[in-house]
Design an enzyme around this catalytic site. Sequence first.
Site, mmCIF file in Angstrom:
data_model
loop_
_atom_site.group_PDB
_atom_site.id
_atom_site.type_symbol
_atom_site.label_atom_id
_atom_site.label_comp_id
_atom_site.label_asym_id
_atom_site.label_seq_id
_atom_site.Cartn_x
_atom_site.Cartn_y
_atom_site.Cartn_z
ATOM 1 N N PHE A 1 20.839 -60.450 -8.851
ATOM 2 C CA PHE A 1 21.386 -59.510 -7.871
ATOM 3 C C PHE A 1 22.800 -59.145 -8.320
ATOM 4 O O PHE A 1 23.716 -59.957 -8.273
ATOM 5 C CB PHE A 1 21.438 -60.082 -6.457
ATOM 6 C CG PHE A 1 21.961 -59.067 -5.470
ATOM 7 C CD1 PHE A 1 21.132 -58.094 -4.954
ATOM 8 C CD2 PHE A 1 23.294 -59.054 -5.109
ATOM 9 C CE1 PHE A 1 21.606 -57.125 -4.076
ATOM 10 C CE2 PHE A 1 23.790 -58.096 -4.241
ATOM 11 C CZ PHE A 1 22.942 -57.126 -3.717
ATOM 12 N N ASP B 1 28.937 -62.524 -14.005
ATOM 13 C CA ASP B 1 29.115 -61.913 -12.688
ATOM 14 C C ASP B 1 29.445 -63.017 -11.694
ATOM 15 O O ASP B 1 28.565 -63.724 -11.212
ATOM 16 C CB ASP B 1 27.839 -61.170 -12.285
ATOM 17 C CG ASP B 1 27.941 -60.517 -10.906
ATOM 18 O OD1 ASP B 1 28.881 -60.845 -10.150
ATOM 19 O OD2 ASP B 1 27.071 -59.691 -10.582
ATOM 20 N N LYS C 1 34.339 -59.241 -3.820
ATOM 21 C CA LYS C 1 34.228 -59.954 -2.548
ATOM 22 C C LYS C 1 35.519 -60.671 -2.156
ATOM 23 O O LYS C 1 36.414 -60.071 -1.603
ATOM 24 C CB LYS C 1 33.022 -60.883 -2.579
ATOM 25 C CG LYS C 1 31.696 -60.121 -2.653
ATOM 26 C CD LYS C 1 30.518 -60.967 -2.311
ATOM 27 C CE LYS C 1 29.199 -60.224 -2.508
ATOM 28 N NZ LYS C 1 29.010 -59.074 -1.614
#
Length: 405
Positions: free
Chosen positions: A147, A232, A261
């Site tokens: 993801f 990531d 984030k």
Amino acid sequence: MTAPVTARSSADLISAEEPVLAHNYHPLPVVVARAEGTWVEDVEGRRYLDMLAGYSALNFGHRHPALTEAAHRQLDRLTLTSRAFHNDRLAEFAERLAALTGLDMVLPMNTGAEAVESGIKVARKWAYEVKGVPADQATIVVAAENFHGRTTTIVSFSTDETARQGFGPFTPGFRIVPYNDLAALEAAVDETTAAVLLEPIQGEAGVLIPDEGYLAGVRELTRRKGCLFIADEIQSGLGRTGRTLAVEHEGVVPDVLLLGKALGGGIVPVSAVVARRDVLGVLRPGEHGSTFGGNPLAAAVGTAVVELLETGEFQRRATELGVVLRGGLSSLVGRGVVGFRARGLWAGVDIDPEFGTGREIGERLMREGILVKDTHGSTIRLAPPLTITTEELEGALGALEKVLT
């Protein structure tokens, strides 16, 4: 906290969303109006312990005083210039973020998906200009069940059909291999490979943690094959796993690091590509950009986030409280929990389907004042703010035991 005065109930507000909002999410039926620390409050004044923390965007809790102070200070001075001009906050942000991560240069962006897209562009440019891959032939190797976001290019290499169906044609140039399989990865890398792009821990897949030595093996393989390792760390990074970066558990330094984030402290969207100088150095003026990327408000908040991480306090908290989390989950195995995977303050918990789906468990926990999110069938994720106390964490684990028994 005191809930704000409102003329509309939670039920009214949820109903009002139905005809005017695109249905791209299926949220739990709670309408948050106020938050502080690890707690949120709905419009009726009911309090809930936040055990999701915005998928790690709120690693430092809601409205951390150091972060809100930095934002307030900057709001009174300057919020946006665009990168048409310099601003007085960006240099310090880039200097301190590069130092924190042990890399050289920073490309500031806004969202996590933008960071991934930017990382892909940079890797391709590097492959053509530095590695010598023939034009338009660069490939990037990724892992199944990944993801990395939901843009058209990113869903092109997703294995989640819900994310892909109806959105083709897809972007070429990607090879998908099983996660945690070094042999498959080696077979997929060839002279056209610009990069291997991986999550050190796969979050959306259910907090899947690779075998010890996998990340170090990826690092060795990419060096030997002459391609980049892009990590990531948008969900796994910035203290979540007990280290600043999840790759640090194996002593690995990637060529390119993707952050987002928590970098915005839950206040503004901030993301970044952080990389070696010879990698990010391939970009020239006009080849990539963002109106809001590196804006002074984002830089001020991002610098305050880096300052919190420089102390090591949050990494230590995640490590110490992770012991409590694993202990509580271990006691539930065989009593409604089939198994779990945890590192630091992050866990994927597989619920026995006989006890309910992940969504149903989330709804039951909500009624107990605990907010979590399900993923893939009967799995729920736990990722509380790193500011959570032992008592709060034990209370959440007790609530999970209650809804399972």
